[in-house]
Scaffold this active site. Structure first.
Site, short mmCIF file in Angstrom:
data_model
loop_
_atom_site.label_atom_id
_atom_site.label_comp_id
_atom_site.label_asym_id
_atom_site.label_seq_id
_atom_site.Cartn_x
_atom_site.Cartn_y
_atom_site.Cartn_z
NE ARG A 157 -4.22 -1.31 -0.04
CZ ARG A 157 -4.26 -2.27 -1.06
NH1 ARG A 157 -3.22 -2.79 -1.75
NH2 ARG A 157 -5.58 -2.85 -1.08
CD GLU A 180 -2.97 3.56 -5.59
OE1 GLU A 180 -4.09 2.59 -5.97
OE2 GLU A 180 -1.91 2.48 -5.18
CG HIS A 204 -3.17 -0.71 -6.99
ND1 HIS A 204 -3.67 0.15 -5.93
CD2 HIS A 204 -3.06 -2.06 -6.62
CE1 HIS A 204 -3.95 -0.65 -4.92
NE2 HIS A 204 -3.53 -1.85 -5.16
#
Length: 298
Positions: free
Chosen positions: A226, A253, A272
């Site tokens: 994370r 993000e 991601h």
């Protein structure tokens, strides 16, 4: 009104499983507002979509929240617990994919994959400046030892990397690798620091300026856990003394175009996407769908 609201695309087999259980499904990604169906659904399936306490409060019939993935930092857990709404995730479903992605970042950085590609396309101009590294004998420190961290350890040891784990509870016998308790003392020996931690109050900003300064010159930092675990401003400042940075996750993000992380010449970035892959996406979807079916008694 649907029984299950799915905010983002999931595997077709998972949608079929929900339908076969007699549950109606609304697909938020097909609407102008992915959150529009949350208020009336009995269960939610979420990927990275961020829900607020107000969204939970505005869904009086909500019986379960199912995370398509492992990390639950996009879900207000305290509010869910206060209202007696169980939260499920899919541990282990994406472990192999994320571990392989972690090793891909590591190999690409140490073998200078991007630079080699450019040199090859330029008629080998700049060949003499290439200086790839061998992984054998390098020292890796793993933070986070769930299914992903465990799989990374297995893959790293296959490359003859010396693996050590930082963990507050596990013993070396339980982990199957050497374990250290003192992070500050372990960092100076870590040529590779790889992060597989959830984001919570105890891990946010865990790797900051002091920790980055403690790493040896030329160390490689990998984060497929994370983004908030690393102080990104401190990482940008420390980047010139690091041998490489591999990131699949970011505090914001997607990161804005002005984010200085995007301009780091020694960073390799992915969106991601470490968990992506036909098999891992199907496993996550099926596990999330099964959790919704169980929770709704279908």
């Amino acid at each position: 009104m649907a029984d299950v609201h799915v905010t983002e695309p999931i595997h077709p087999d998972a949608l079929a499983l929900l339908a076969s259980a007699g549950l109606s499904v609304s697909c938020g990604w097909k609407d102008d507002d992915p959150a529009a169906g949350l208020a009336t659904a009995r269960a939610w399936i979420l990927r990275t979509f961020v829900v607020s306490p107000e969204m939970i409060a505005g869904a009086p019939g909500l019986e379960a929240i199912c995370k398509h993935g492992v990390g639950t930092d996009n879900i207000p857990l305290a509010e869910a617990e206060r209202r007696g709404i169980p939260v499920f995730n899919t541990p282990g479903a994406n472990a192999n994919a994320v571990a392989e992605h972690t090793m891909m970042l590591l190999l690409a950085l140490t073998r200078q994959a991007v630079a080699m590609d450019r040199v090859a396309r330029a008629g080998f101009a700049g060949f003499e400046q290439l200086a790839p590294l061998e992984l054998s004998g390098m020292r890796m420190l793993i933070l986070g030892f769930g299914p992903i961290g465990q799989r990374v350890a297995q893959l790293a040891r296959a490359f003859e990397i010396e693996v050590t784990l930082w963990h507050r509870r596990l013993s070396a016998e339980e982990a199957g690798v050497p374990v250290v308790r003192d992070l500050a003392a372990a960092l100076p020996a870590a040529q590779i620091l790889t992060l597989h931690l959830p984001l919570n109050a105890g891990t946010r900003g865990l790797i900051g300026a002091a920790e980055l300064a403690a790493l040896p010159e030329g160390a490689i930092l990998l984060n497929t856990g994370r983004g908030g675990v690393v102080d990104e401003a401190a990482l940008v400042a420390a980047a010139p003394r690091l041998g490489g940075i591999g990131l699949d996750v970011f505090e914001t993000e997607p990161p804005p175009p002005s984010d200085p992380l995007l301009a780091l010449p020694n960073a390799l970035l992915s969106p991601h996407a470490a968990a992506l892959g036909e098999r891992s996406v199907r496993r996550m979807g099926m596990m999330a769908a099964e959790a919704a079916i169980r929770a709704l008694g279908a």
